[in-house]
Design a protein around this motif. Sequence first.
Motif, PDB file in Angstrom:
ATOM      1  N   VAL A  30     -39.434  40.375  -4.555  1.00  0.00           N
ATOM      2  CA  VAL A  30     -40.143  39.289  -4.547  1.00  0.00           C
ATOM      3  C   VAL A  30     -41.580  38.955  -4.892  1.00  0.00           C
ATOM      4  CG1 VAL A  30     -38.707  38.229  -2.547  1.00  0.00           C
ATOM      5  CG2 VAL A  30     -40.905  39.533  -1.961  1.00  0.00           C
ATOM      6  N   ASP A  31     -42.113  37.892  -5.393  1.00  0.00           N
ATOM      7  CA  ASP A  31     -43.656  37.667  -5.676  1.00  0.00           C
ATOM      8  C   ASP A  31     -44.312  36.654  -5.072  1.00  0.00           C
ATOM      9  OD1 ASP A  31     -45.786  38.469  -7.253  1.00  0.00           O
ATOM     10  OD2 ASP A  31     -45.162  36.950  -8.943  1.00  0.00           O
ATOM     11  N   GLY A  32     -45.513  36.923  -4.709  1.00  0.00           N
ATOM     12  CA  GLY A  32     -46.476  35.792  -3.782  1.00  0.00           C
ATOM     13  C   GLY A  32     -46.320  36.204  -2.593  1.00  0.00           C
ATOM     14  N   PHE A  33     -45.909  37.299  -2.004  1.00  0.00           N
ATOM     15  CA  PHE A  33     -45.951  37.494  -0.492  1.00  0.00           C
ATOM     16  C   PHE A  33     -46.623  38.440  -0.370  1.00  0.00           C
ATOM     17  CE2 PHE A  33     -42.040  34.920  -1.268  1.00  0.00           C
ATOM     18  CZ  PHE A  33     -41.859  33.943  -0.470  1.00  0.00           C
ATOM     19  N   GLU A  34     -47.858  38.813  -0.777  1.00  0.00           N
ATOM     20  CA  GLU A  34     -48.778  39.894  -0.781  1.00  0.00           C
ATOM     21  C   GLU A  34     -48.983  40.288   0.662  1.00  0.00           C
ATOM     22  OE1 GLU A  34     -49.439  37.720  -3.139  1.00  0.00           O
ATOM     23  OE2 GLU A  34     -49.007  38.529  -4.715  1.00  0.00           O
ATOM     24  N   GLU A  35     -49.290  39.099   1.594  1.00  0.00           N
ATOM     25  CA  GLU A  35     -49.819  39.295   2.804  1.00  0.00           C
ATOM     26  C   GLU A  35     -48.816  39.727   3.869  1.00  0.00           C
ATOM     27  OE1 GLU A  35     -53.065  39.658   3.138  1.00  0.00           O
ATOM     28  OE2 GLU A  35     -53.542  38.654   1.084  1.00  0.00           O
ATOM     29  N   ARG A  36     -47.494  39.577   3.375  1.00  0.00           N
ATOM     30  CA  ARG A  36     -46.506  39.912   4.510  1.00  0.00           C
ATOM     31  C   ARG A  36     -46.180  41.414   4.742  1.00  0.00           C
ATOM     32  NH1 ARG A  36     -44.053  38.287   7.760  1.00  0.00           N
ATOM     33  NH2 ARG A  36     -41.891  38.998   7.406  1.00  0.00           N
ATOM     34  N   GLY A  37     -46.822  42.177   4.091  1.00  0.00           N
ATOM     35  CA  GLY A  37     -46.774  43.798   4.304  1.00  0.00           C
ATOM     36  C   GLY A  37     -45.714  44.319   3.851  1.00  0.00           C
ATOM     37  N   LEU A  38     -44.746  43.635   3.095  1.00  0.00           N
ATOM     38  CA  LEU A  38     -43.749  44.150   2.482  1.00  0.00           C
ATOM     39  C   LEU A  38     -44.197  45.253   1.544  1.00  0.00           C
ATOM     40  CD1 LEU A  38     -41.903  41.055   1.443  1.00  0.00           C
ATOM     41  CD2 LEU A  38     -40.935  42.382   3.184  1.00  0.00           C
ATOM     42  N   PRO A  39     -43.478  46.271   1.197  1.00  0.00           N
ATOM     43  CA  PRO A  39     -43.843  47.405   0.310  1.00  0.00           C
ATOM     44  C   PRO A  39     -44.122  46.588  -1.106  1.00  0.00           C
ATOM     45  CG  PRO A  39     -41.939  48.088   1.355  1.00  0.00           C
ATOM     46  CD  PRO A  39     -42.303  46.810   1.773  1.00  0.00           C
ATOM     47  N   LYS A  40     -45.144  46.970  -1.616  1.00  0.00           N
ATOM     48  CA  LYS A  40     -45.449  46.216  -3.065  1.00  0.00           C
ATOM     49  C   LYS A  40     -45.922  47.176  -4.279  1.00  0.00           C
ATOM     50  CE  LYS A  40     -48.860  42.786  -4.902  1.00  0.00           C
ATOM     51  NZ  LYS A  40     -47.660  42.027  -5.492  1.00  0.00           N
ATOM     52  N   ILE A  41     -45.247  46.861  -5.481  1.00  0.00           N
ATOM     53  CA  ILE A  41     -45.526  47.612  -6.728  1.00  0.00           C
ATOM     54  C   ILE A  41     -46.393  46.787  -7.421  1.00  0.00           C
ATOM     55  CG2 ILE A  41     -44.831  48.652  -8.657  1.00  0.00           C
ATOM     56  CD1 ILE A  41     -42.408  49.435  -7.034  1.00  0.00           C
ATOM     57  N   GLU A  42     -47.688  47.076  -7.395  1.00  0.00           N
ATOM     58  CA  GLU A  42     -48.676  45.990  -8.123  1.00  0.00           C
ATOM     59  C   GLU A  42     -48.569  46.269  -9.723  1.00  0.00           C
ATOM     60  OE1 GLU A  42     -53.046  44.316  -8.032  1.00  0.00           O
ATOM     61  OE2 GLU A  42     -52.664  46.292  -6.848  1.00  0.00           O
ATOM     62  N   SER A  50     -59.823  44.102 -12.309  1.00  0.00           N
ATOM     63  CA  SER A  50     -60.748  43.214 -11.631  1.00  0.00           C
ATOM     64  C   SER A  50     -60.010  42.441 -10.607  1.00  0.00           C
ATOM     65  CB  SER A  50     -61.517  42.400 -12.501  1.00  0.00           C
ATOM     66  OG  SER A  50     -60.879  41.669 -13.488  1.00  0.00           O
ATOM     67  N   ALA A  51     -58.822  42.274 -11.048  1.00  0.00           N
ATOM     68  CA  ALA A  51     -57.755  41.225 -10.174  1.00  0.00           C
ATOM     69  C   ALA A  51     -56.786  42.197  -9.300  1.00  0.00           C
ATOM     70  CB  ALA A  51     -57.231  40.203 -10.859  1.00  0.00           C
ATOM     71  N   ALA A  52     -57.096  43.536  -9.032  1.00  0.00           N
ATOM     72  CA  ALA A  52     -56.195  44.283  -8.365  1.00  0.00           C
ATOM     73  C   ALA A  52     -56.303  43.776  -6.946  1.00  0.00           C
ATOM     74  CB  ALA A  52     -56.766  45.834  -8.628  1.00  0.00           C
ATOM     75  N   LEU A  53     -55.001  44.077  -6.312  1.00  0.00           N
ATOM     76  CA  LEU A  53     -54.914  43.678  -5.027  1.00  0.00           C
ATOM     77  C   LEU A  53     -54.736  45.076  -4.266  1.00  0.00           C
ATOM     78  CD1 LEU A  53     -51.858  41.252  -5.171  1.00  0.00           C
ATOM     79  CD2 LEU A  53     -54.239  40.511  -4.690  1.00  0.00           C
ATOM     80  N   TRP A  54     -54.595  46.149  -4.704  1.00  0.00           N
ATOM     81  CA  TRP A  54     -54.436  47.584  -3.965  1.00  0.00           C
ATOM     82  C   TRP A  54     -55.795  47.835  -3.446  1.00  0.00           C
ATOM     83  CZ3 TRP A  54     -57.760  51.355  -5.081  1.00  0.00           C
ATOM     84  CH2 TRP A  54     -58.435  51.424  -6.647  1.00  0.00           C
ATOM     85  N   PRO A  55     -56.938  47.238  -3.678  1.00  0.00           N
ATOM     86  CA  PRO A  55     -58.091  47.737  -2.799  1.00  0.00           C
ATOM     87  C   PRO A  55     -58.175  46.994  -1.567  1.00  0.00           C
ATOM     88  CG  PRO A  55     -58.748  47.611  -5.009  1.00  0.00           C
ATOM     89  CD  PRO A  55     -57.408  46.820  -4.890  1.00  0.00           C
ATOM     90  N   ARG A  56     -57.594  45.802  -1.178  1.00  0.00           N
ATOM     91  CA  ARG A  56     -57.563  45.394  -0.033  1.00  0.00           C
ATOM     92  C   ARG A  56     -56.212  45.152   0.691  1.00  0.00           C
ATOM     93  NH1 ARG A  56     -55.653  40.070  -0.311  1.00  0.00           N
ATOM     94  NH2 ARG A  56     -55.259  39.142  -2.186  1.00  0.00           N
ATOM     95  N   LEU A  57     -55.070  45.806   0.094  1.00  0.00           N
ATOM     96  CA  LEU A  57     -53.782  45.543   0.650  1.00  0.00           C
ATOM     97  C   LEU A  57     -53.335  46.742   1.098  1.00  0.00           C
ATOM     98  CD1 LEU A  57     -51.718  42.910  -1.479  1.00  0.00           C
ATOM     99  CD2 LEU A  57     -52.927  42.601   0.757  1.00  0.00           C
ATOM    100  N   THR A  58     -52.875  47.209   2.155  1.00  0.00           N
ATOM    101  CA  THR A  58     -52.256  48.610   2.694  1.00  0.00           C
ATOM    102  C   THR A  58     -50.674  48.738   2.232  1.00  0.00           C
ATOM    103  OG1 THR A  58     -51.707  47.566   4.739  1.00  0.00           O
ATOM    104  CG2 THR A  58     -53.927  48.620   4.475  1.00  0.00           C
ATOM    105  N   ASN A  59     -50.152  47.761   2.008  1.00  0.00           N
ATOM    106  CA  ASN A  59     -48.771  47.992   1.508  1.00  0.00           C
ATOM    107  C   ASN A  59     -48.433  48.167   0.092  1.00  0.00           C
ATOM    108  OD1 ASN A  59     -49.670  45.270   1.245  1.00  0.00           O
ATOM    109  ND2 ASN A  59     -47.924  44.440   1.121  1.00  0.00           N
TER     110      ASN A  59
END
Length: 93
Positions: A30-42, A50-59
């Motif tokens: 799934v895409d678009g559920f960044e804040e759900r805590g699901l394991p994410k491959i960015e 510059s648009a990376a999510l990994w600096p602010r997401l722990t999942n």
Amino acid sequence: MVLTRDLPAPNSTQLAELIQQIGFCDYLFVDGFEERGLPKIEVLESSDGSAALWPRLTNVIAVVSAQPGAYPHRRLHIDDVDSIASFIVDYFE
């Protein structure tokens, strides 16, 4: 099978509905559920990150990118489909 939905602000209820529509499957991406805590491959398409999510997401469990970088996660090359698939299978087994 591919199911595409454009949701203005994805939420837990919508995710549950999508999962119910799909039914049983080995893997569900799934895409678009960044804040759900699901394991994410960015997947990073920008070379500067510059648009990376990994600096602010722990999942985030891995970063897929054509550019090398100092990622705190496993980096997979965007063109190495076999390695990406192996990582996914190994991670979830």
